[in-house]
Design an enzyme around this catalytic site. Structure first.
Site, PDB file in Angstrom:
ATOM      1  N   GLU A 268     -19.285  18.404  12.052  1.00 31.14           N
ATOM      2  CA  GLU A 268     -19.275  18.629  10.642  1.00 31.14           C
ATOM      3  C   GLU A 268     -20.624  19.275   9.839  1.00 31.14           C
ATOM      4  O   GLU A 268     -21.380  18.872  10.479  1.00 31.14           O
ATOM      5  CB  GLU A 268     -18.862  17.671   9.895  1.00 31.14           C
ATOM      6  CG  GLU A 268     -18.476  17.779   8.401  1.00 31.14           C
ATOM      7  CD  GLU A 268     -17.878  16.440   7.685  1.00 31.14           C
ATOM      8  OE1 GLU A 268     -16.994  16.601   6.453  1.00 31.14           O
ATOM      9  OE2 GLU A 268     -18.296  15.537   8.128  1.00 31.14           O
TER      10      GLU A 268
ATOM     11  N   GLU B 140     -11.762   7.239   9.977  1.00 35.14           N
ATOM     12  CA  GLU B 140     -12.008   8.573  10.370  1.00 35.14           C
ATOM     13  C   GLU B 140     -13.534   8.853  10.902  1.00 35.14           C
ATOM     14  O   GLU B 140     -14.330   8.127  10.784  1.00 35.14           O
ATOM     15  CB  GLU B 140     -12.171   9.329   8.793  1.00 35.14           C
ATOM     16  CG  GLU B 140     -12.317  10.832   9.100  1.00 35.14           C
ATOM     17  CD  GLU B 140     -12.434  11.473   7.652  1.00 35.14           C
ATOM     18  OE1 GLU B 140     -12.007  11.148   6.891  1.00 35.14           O
ATOM     19  OE2 GLU B 140     -13.436  12.387   7.690  1.00 35.14           O
TER      20      GLU B 140
END
Length: 381
Positions: A164, A159
């Site tokens: 973020e 991932e």
């Protein structure tokens, strides 16, 4: 999705194949370019473009269980949670109009590209990324069917979190989550700061330890996430993924490199990345494969929910979800997302080779072998 027009006029083949003789315009090749191990010049050619009225045509809407009420495509369109403006900007937002009872999950969107990628250069141009108390947005890539559209078990296919953050933080965080054995290297040249747990650098990307913290790098800029990023009219995030590593850059609107604006990206001219996972301590081609592109806006959840008490946000994360006025800034405003693939230009500039992930080369060889076998059987019959 747009396939490079330059390849429509030549004999393109899947996998790592020669494209034949082709004269590249000298004006498109800057003085400084990335160089392949064999001395060839590396160019990045457009593979897919996601923008405007067709943006959502090749994304699937995730509706699985989550602390956020992720809605399906039709609901998102009907409720104004996903749409394209008259100026071709793509909007995705959390519900900021509905008053909720305590304990009810707020509606939002999470989408994943139908296409999956193995290496590439991904360039996102956006005017706004979501932020606010209790808000946890991400622009990321993965392959677990429980998290996105894919066929591999997370985290064994890796991932990559490119954008973020939570609440009204000012610094973007780039993070990698993998199976055990992939590690961040401290002496790699990047401008960000390695995320720590209890004063120790999180060098292990292993998703099974440290409560799935992964190995993360926080950007140095106070305007790489949150209100200051939006006040500056956003900018560009670029992620380069190849067999040499995974690197991320970010640029303010006023500082976007000309080669990106012209559609001829050249990472060798961009300086040090804000974060990079090198091959020194991680076998990139084994730990990252078959990734879909994902956008989401999560409310509370593991990160925003668990960190809420450490912020200046009022009340609790559960109580702030009730008032829609708290989420007026929980929106993505996207201008375009471009995906480029690597091409090698041999010395002399007369031919090129499209590069693909080693696993894709094996798949291509298997398909060709199968077709040949079936053809032989057909002839014998």
């Amino acid at each position: 999705m747009a396939f490079p027009s330059i390849l429509n006029n030549i004999n393109w083949k899947s996998g790592v194949e020669s494209l034949g003789s082709f004269e590249w315009s000298k004006t498109t090749i800057p003085t400084k370019r990335e160089t392949a191990p064999n001395g060839s010049t590396i160019l990045w050619v457009i593979q897919d473009t996601y923008e405007g009225s067709t943006f959502f045509d090749t994304f699937d809407f995730y509706t699985g269980p989550d602390p956020t009420n992720f809605v399906d495509q039709q609901t998102a369109f009907n409720d104004g949670l996903a749409y394209v403006t008259s100026s071709n900007q793509v909007i995705m937002r959390g519900d900021n109009t509905t008053q909720l009872a305590y304990g009810v999950n707020r509606s939002s969107v999470r989408i994943a590209s139908q296409a999956q990628y193995n290496m590439g250069l991904f360039i996102l141009d956006l005017d706004m990324a979501p932020w606010g108390c209790g808000v946890w947005p991400a622009f990321w890539q993965s392959d677990d069917i429980a998290r996105t559209v894919g066929d591999g078990p997370w985290p064994y296919t890796g991932e990559i979190d490119i954008i973020e953050g939570v609440h009204d933080n000012e610094h973007n965080q780039v993070t990698w989550h993998t199976a055990p054995g992939c590690n961040l290297t401290q002496n790699t040249n990047f401008t960000g700061t390695i995320v720590q747990t209890n004063g120790t650098d999180n060098l292990q990307c292993n998703a099974f330890i440290n409560y799935n913290a992964g190995c993360g790098v926080t950007e140095w800029s106070h305007a790489s996430y949150g209100p200051l990023f939006d006040e500056a009219n956003g900018g560009v995030f670029a992620m380069k993924w190849d067999e040499n590593g995974i690197a991320v850059w970010s640029f303010y609107r006023a500082a976007i490199p000309l080669d990106i604006s012209q559609g001829e990206p050249n990472p060798s001219n961009w300086g040090e990345p804000v974060a990079e996972l090198s091959t020194q301590s991680c076998d990139i081609t084994n730990y990252f494969v078959n990734h879909s592109i994902i956008f989401d806006i999560t409310f509370c959840g593991d990160w925003a929910g668990n960190s809420y008490a450490t912020t200046d946000c009022p009340g609790t994360c559960e109580s702030i979800l009730m008032d829609p006025a708290n989420f007026v800034n929980a929106s993505w405003i996207i201008n375009s997302l471009s995906v480029y693939k690597q091409a090698w230009i041999e010395n002399g500039g007369t031919s090129s080779t499209i590069r693909t992930h080693p696993i894709m080369n094996l798949m291509t060889g298997w398909i060709i072998s199968t077709v040949v076998f079936l053809h032989i059987v057909h002839v014998l019959l």
